[in-house]
Design an enzyme around this catalytic site. Structure first.
Site, PDB file in Angstrom:
ATOM      1  N   GLU A 293       0.927  -7.012  11.196  1.00 16.45           N
ATOM      2  CA  GLU A 293       0.596  -6.708   9.916  1.00 16.45           C
ATOM      3  C   GLU A 293       1.911  -6.120   9.224  1.00 16.45           C
ATOM      4  O   GLU A 293       1.829  -5.991   8.024  1.00 16.45           O
ATOM      5  CB  GLU A 293      -0.721  -5.754   9.981  1.00 16.45           C
ATOM      6  CG  GLU A 293      -0.487  -4.451  10.512  1.00 16.45           C
ATOM      7  CD  GLU A 293      -1.744  -3.465  10.606  1.00 16.45           C
ATOM      8  OE1 GLU A 293      -2.813  -4.217  10.918  1.00 16.45           O
ATOM      9  OE2 GLU A 293      -1.467  -2.548  10.297  1.00 16.45           O
TER      10      GLU A 293
ATOM     11  N   GLU B 261      -9.277 -10.842   8.760  1.00 15.91           N
ATOM     12  CA  GLU B 261      -9.535  -9.486   8.661  1.00 15.91           C
ATOM     13  C   GLU B 261     -10.384  -9.318   7.106  1.00 15.91           C
ATOM     14  O   GLU B 261      -9.893  -9.884   6.333  1.00 15.91           O
ATOM     15  CB  GLU B 261      -8.586  -8.328   8.869  1.00 15.91           C
ATOM     16  CG  GLU B 261      -9.042  -7.105   8.640  1.00 15.91           C
ATOM     17  CD  GLU B 261      -7.670  -6.234   8.840  1.00 15.91           C
ATOM     18  OE1 GLU B 261      -6.608  -6.536   8.737  1.00 15.91           O
ATOM     19  OE2 GLU B 261      -7.958  -5.054   9.210  1.00 15.91           O
TER      20      GLU B 261
ATOM     21  N   ASN C 244       0.760  -1.399   0.294  1.00 17.38           N
ATOM     22  CA  ASN C 244       0.123  -0.132  -0.054  1.00 17.38           C
ATOM     23  C   ASN C 244       0.731   1.229   0.000  1.00 17.38           C
ATOM     24  O   ASN C 244       1.652   1.518   1.027  1.00 17.38           O
ATOM     25  CB  ASN C 244      -1.114  -0.158   1.144  1.00 17.38           C
ATOM     26  CG  ASN C 244      -2.101   0.953   1.093  1.00 17.38           C
ATOM     27  OD1 ASN C 244      -2.515   1.104  -0.094  1.00 17.38           O
ATOM     28  ND2 ASN C 244      -2.662   1.563   2.134  1.00 17.38           N
TER      29      ASN C 244
ATOM     30  N   TYR D 111      -7.094   7.217  14.719  1.00 20.84           N
ATOM     31  CA  TYR D 111      -7.091   6.445  13.660  1.00 20.84           C
ATOM     32  C   TYR D 111      -8.063   5.648  13.051  1.00 20.84           C
ATOM     33  O   TYR D 111      -9.025   5.191  13.960  1.00 20.84           O
ATOM     34  CB  TYR D 111      -6.056   5.142  14.279  1.00 20.84           C
ATOM     35  CG  TYR D 111      -5.884   4.008  13.390  1.00 20.84           C
ATOM     36  CD1 TYR D 111      -5.472   4.073  12.024  1.00 20.84           C
ATOM     37  CD2 TYR D 111      -6.561   2.865  13.582  1.00 20.84           C
ATOM     38  CE1 TYR D 111      -5.392   3.050  11.037  1.00 20.84           C
ATOM     39  CE2 TYR D 111      -6.707   1.691  12.819  1.00 20.84           C
ATOM     40  CZ  TYR D 111      -6.051   1.857  11.445  1.00 20.84           C
ATOM     41  OH  TYR D 111      -6.036   0.736  10.807  1.00 20.84           O
TER      42      TYR D 111
ATOM     43  N   ASP E  36      -7.859  -1.806  17.595  1.00 18.26           N
ATOM     44  CA  ASP E  36      -6.600  -1.518  16.944  1.00 18.26           C
ATOM     45  C   ASP E  36      -6.188  -0.267  17.039  1.00 18.26           C
ATOM     46  O   ASP E  36      -6.401   0.685  17.332  1.00 18.26           O
ATOM     47  CB  ASP E  36      -6.792  -1.544  15.274  1.00 18.26           C
ATOM     48  CG  ASP E  36      -5.456  -1.642  14.554  1.00 18.26           C
ATOM     49  OD1 ASP E  36      -4.395  -1.305  15.082  1.00 18.26           O
ATOM     50  OD2 ASP E  36      -5.327  -1.884  13.412  1.00 18.26           O
TER      51      ASP E  36
ATOM     52  N   GLU F 278      -4.856  -5.027  19.189  1.00 10.41           N
ATOM     53  CA  GLU F 278      -4.085  -5.256  18.033  1.00 10.41           C
ATOM     54  C   GLU F 278      -3.036  -4.024  18.088  1.00 10.41           C
ATOM     55  O   GLU F 278      -3.269  -2.924  18.478  1.00 10.41           O
ATOM     56  CB  GLU F 278      -4.992  -4.955  16.810  1.00 10.41           C
ATOM     57  CG  GLU F 278      -3.921  -5.026  15.452  1.00 10.41           C
ATOM     58  CD  GLU F 278      -5.058  -4.834  14.170  1.00 10.41           C
ATOM     59  OE1 GLU F 278      -6.162  -5.349  14.203  1.00 10.41           O
ATOM     60  OE2 GLU F 278      -4.484  -4.705  13.177  1.00 10.41           O
TER      61      GLU F 278
ATOM     62  N   HIS G 146      -2.878   0.693  16.471  1.00 14.41           N
ATOM     63  CA  HIS G 146      -2.414   1.119  15.562  1.00 14.41           C
ATOM     64  C   HIS G 146      -0.996   1.626  15.997  1.00 14.41           C
ATOM     65  O   HIS G 146      -0.454   2.660  15.398  1.00 14.41           O
ATOM     66  CB  HIS G 146      -2.754   2.068  14.584  1.00 14.41           C
ATOM     67  CG  HIS G 146      -2.904   1.922  13.119  1.00 14.41           C
ATOM     68  ND1 HIS G 146      -1.890   2.713  12.372  1.00 14.41           N
ATOM     69  CD2 HIS G 146      -3.073   1.014  12.490  1.00 14.41           C
ATOM     70  CE1 HIS G 146      -2.027   2.202  11.002  1.00 14.41           C
ATOM     71  NE2 HIS G 146      -2.617   1.081  11.051  1.00 14.41           N
TER      72      HIS G 146
ATOM     73  N   HIS H 297     -14.804  -3.675   9.660  1.00 13.32           N
ATOM     74  CA  HIS H 297     -14.255  -2.589  10.641  1.00 13.32           C
ATOM     75  C   HIS H 297     -15.503  -1.618  11.136  1.00 13.32           C
ATOM     76  O   HIS H 297     -16.217  -1.142   9.844  1.00 13.32           O
ATOM     77  CB  HIS H 297     -13.357  -1.657   9.790  1.00 13.32           C
ATOM     78  CG  HIS H 297     -11.980  -2.331   9.741  1.00 13.32           C
ATOM     79  ND1 HIS H 297     -10.891  -1.665   9.089  1.00 13.32           N
ATOM     80  CD2 HIS H 297     -11.598  -3.539  10.107  1.00 13.32           C
ATOM     81  CE1 HIS H 297      -9.825  -2.463   9.125  1.00 13.32           C
ATOM     82  NE2 HIS H 297     -10.344  -3.407   9.572  1.00 13.32           N
TER      83      HIS H 297
ATOM     84  N   HIS I  34      -3.824 -10.297   8.323  1.00 18.34           N
ATOM     85  CA  HIS I  34      -4.019  -8.823   7.716  1.00 18.34           C
ATOM     86  C   HIS I  34      -4.926  -8.799   6.327  1.00 18.34           C
ATOM     87  O   HIS I  34      -4.659  -9.493   5.712  1.00 18.34           O
ATOM     88  CB  HIS I  34      -2.796  -8.245   7.389  1.00 18.34           C
ATOM     89  CG  HIS I  34      -3.068  -6.704   7.253  1.00 18.34           C
ATOM     90  ND1 HIS I  34      -2.187  -6.135   6.301  1.00 18.34           N
ATOM     91  CD2 HIS I  34      -3.772  -5.818   7.828  1.00 18.34           C
ATOM     92  CE1 HIS I  34      -2.454  -4.807   6.221  1.00 18.34           C
ATOM     93  NE2 HIS I  34      -3.479  -4.392   7.236  1.00 18.34           N
TER      94      HIS I  34
ATOM     95  N   ARG J  20      -0.467 -11.746  12.687  1.00 13.09           N
ATOM     96  CA  ARG J  20      -1.133 -10.966  11.602  1.00 13.09           C
ATOM     97  C   ARG J  20      -0.515 -10.693  10.187  1.00 13.09           C
ATOM     98  O   ARG J  20      -0.948 -10.074   9.606  1.00 13.09           O
ATOM     99  CB  ARG J  20      -1.331  -9.503  12.162  1.00 13.09           C
ATOM    100  CG  ARG J  20      -2.242  -9.532  13.430  1.00 13.09           C
ATOM    101  CD  ARG J  20      -3.695  -9.208  13.239  1.00 13.09           C
ATOM    102  NE  ARG J  20      -3.837  -7.892  12.570  1.00 13.09           N
ATOM    103  CZ  ARG J  20      -4.573  -7.532  11.659  1.00 13.09           C
ATOM    104  NH1 ARG J  20      -5.168  -8.386  11.189  1.00 13.09           N
ATOM    105  NH2 ARG J  20      -4.676  -6.550  10.938  1.00 13.09           N
TER     106      ARG J  20
HETATM  107  C1  CS2 Z   1      -4.851  -1.526   9.439  1.00 12.15           C
HETATM  108  C2  CS2 Z   1      -4.668  -1.525   8.276  1.00 12.15           C
HETATM  109  O1  CS2 Z   1      -6.099  -3.426   8.827  1.00 12.15           O
HETATM  110  C3  CS2 Z   1      -5.607  -3.000   9.587  1.00 12.15           C
HETATM  111  O2  CS2 Z   1      -5.456  -3.579  10.832  1.00 12.15           O
HETATM  112  O3  CS2 Z   1      -3.977  -1.531  10.510  1.00 12.15           O
HETATM  113  O4  CS2 Z   1      -5.635  -1.072   7.640  1.00 12.15           O
HETATM  114  C4  CS2 Z   1      -3.438  -0.582   7.964  1.00 12.15           C
HETATM  115  O5  CS2 Z   1      -3.488   0.960   8.289  1.00 12.15           O
HETATM  116  C5  CS2 Z   1      -3.153  -0.384   6.407  1.00 12.15           C
HETATM  117  O6  CS2 Z   1      -2.812  -1.713   6.019  1.00 12.15           O
HETATM  118  C6  CS2 Z   1      -1.896   0.664   6.160  1.00 12.15           C
HETATM  119  O7  CS2 Z   1      -1.439   0.415   4.872  1.00 12.15           O
HETATM  120 MG    MG Z   2      -3.915  -3.020  12.034  1.00 13.68          MG
END
Ligand code: CS2
Ligand code: MG
Length: 419
Positions: A278, A355, A48, A171, A226, A252, A228, A133, A328, A299
């Site tokens: 992730e 996910e 990404n 986030y 999450d 997470e 993050h 989500h 992920h 993840r």
């Molecule tokens: C996030 C991701 O899916 C998740 O748990 O942490 O969406 C993350 O922000 C992205 O993969 C970043 O590119």
């Molecule tokens: Mg995440």
């Protein structure tokens, strides 16, 4: 050979491979490997916001080596590229290797006329639980979002909401009620927007917000959250302990993932299940965490993890230590790597959850036709040979690369923080 014939037993060669970058609302990096027997395989190298880099790695370095190789030798080809790179690991290289590996497994499944899960050892379950989500500008907005996923049959949701007094949306939450905050890419250009983060407000607000969600929706719903990578180790330990009564399915990325000792501190202070990985791209990022049983869910994505070959080893190592999978599945993963994960999920004895944010638009389905289906919050993997997903090149011609970026995060005094 006793009259037995296996297709392509004598010789088989890769004749060509092509990389496509683009897609509906995403820069998917799709690899197609062609063979002299007409069978082709598909892989996903989407990283990404850095999509052109694995694409160039494939085109400039890997594909010229791939031509003429026997596609059935996926193990040796993986080792050839990994060991041969000398400068090993890293998300760009691993995404490129991952795409090749997925495509070779796709070819293997098509040659065997079997879905990949059967080559891995067969199905361990009929459907694999996914999480969506849920997101809200504030807590009532988030409650509405959770309720809408429950109506659709989801059994698990990740919950993120705005924090009162936080100068910008935190986030993965929208600026406004009812908005779509779950962006991970801003396609307005390469220069990132800035989000402001306030740890104290988050620490004071979020545990009680999670408690209210649990009270409203009851004990059966699996709730995930999450962080993050935003907390310091001591803060994360305190947060994990504070949310224990909520009974999260997982917490997470509580801390930046480079510091593995941080996970030990969290573990010493709390029994909240921890999910991480992730941003990892090899077993060496997580083997100590797994062996020391400092995490509960791993993840990694099959893309950045270097493909199916290394991921199966990680899943098996995790299984020895009671660590379950939670691959992920951000929307930047194309339906190709998601399909690879669906097959691993169907097989893995230590599967946890997947996910799931597939865009599900008609455009995306037209580009990547498949019959993997979501029903009652579970993915039901396709029985088609190989990965069970195709790629329509005429559709692909409609799209081109668009520059985009993640936000960057600063504290209120301007200090740069973790996105
Ligand atoms: C996030 C991701 O899916 C998740 O748990 O942490 O969406 C993350 O922000 C992205 O993969 C970043 O590119
Ligand atoms: Mg995440």
């Amino acid at each position: 050979m006793g009259g037995r014939h296996r297709r392509g037993e004598d010789s088989m060669k890769i004749t060509d491979a092509q990389v496509f970058v683009g897609g509906p609302g995403k820069n998917y990096v799709t690899l197609k490997i062609m063979t002299d027997q007409g069978v082709y395989g598909l892989g996903d190298a989407t990283l990404n916001n850095r999509e052109t880099l694995p694409a160039a790695y494939l085109t400039d370095y890997l594909i010229p080596n791939l031509i003429g190789m026997d596609p059935r030798r996926s193990e040796d080809i993986w080792q050839f590229f990994y060991r041969g790179a000398y400068f090993r690991r890293g998300p760009i290289a691993m995404a490129a290797f991952g795409a090749i590996d997925m495509a070779l497994w796709d070819i293997k499944g098509k040659l065997a006329n079997m879905p990949l899960y059967d080559l891995f050892g067969g199905k361990s379950r009929d459907g694999a639980m996914v999480y969506a989500h849920a997101t809200g500008a504030d807590l009532p907005d988030l409650m509405d979002s959770v309720a809408s996923y429950l109506e659709q049959g989801y059994k698990a949701v990740r919950v993120q909401c705005g924090i009162p007094g936080m100068p910008t949306a935190s986030y993965a939450v929208p600026d406004q009620k009812g908005g779509k905050g779950d962006y991970i890419t801003d396609f307005s250009g390469i220069l990132p927007k800035t989000e402001i983060w306030d740890t104290d407000r988050y620490m004071r607000y979020m545990p009680s917000a999670l408690g209210e969600i649990r009270d409203r929706f009851g004990p059966d719903l699996h709730l995930l959250h999450d962080v993050h990578h935003r907390l310091l180790p001591r803060e994360a330990a305190a947060f994990a302990r504070a949310v224990e009564p909520v009974g999260l399915y997982w917490l997470e990325d509580p801390t930046p993932s480079e510091d593995q000792d941080a996970l030990r501190l969290i573990r010493q202070h709390s029994t909240t299940p921890i999910a991480i990985g992730e941003v990892f791209n090899s077993v060496y990022d997580c083997n100590k965490l797994i062996e020391n049983e400092l995490i509960d869910f791993i993840r990694l994505a099959v893309t950045y993890g270097g493909g199916i070959t290394p991921m199966k080893r990680i899943v098996d190592l995790a299984g020895l230590h009671h660590v379950r999978t939670g691959f992920h599945g951000a929307p930047s993963h194309s339906p190709i790597s998601m399909a690879a994960q669906y097959h691993l999920n169907a097989w893995a004895p230590n599967f946890g959850i997947q996910e799931y944010l597939v865009l599900g638009t008609p455009e995306c389905d037209a580009l990547f036709p498949s019959d993997h289906t979501l029903r009652d919050g579970m993915i039901h993997v396709s029985d088609a040979p190989g990965l069970g997903v195709d790629f329509d090149e005429r559709e692909a011609a409609r799209y081109e690369y668009k520059a985009g970026s993640h936000p960057v995060v600063r504290l209120q005094d301007g200090t740069l923080w973790n996105y």
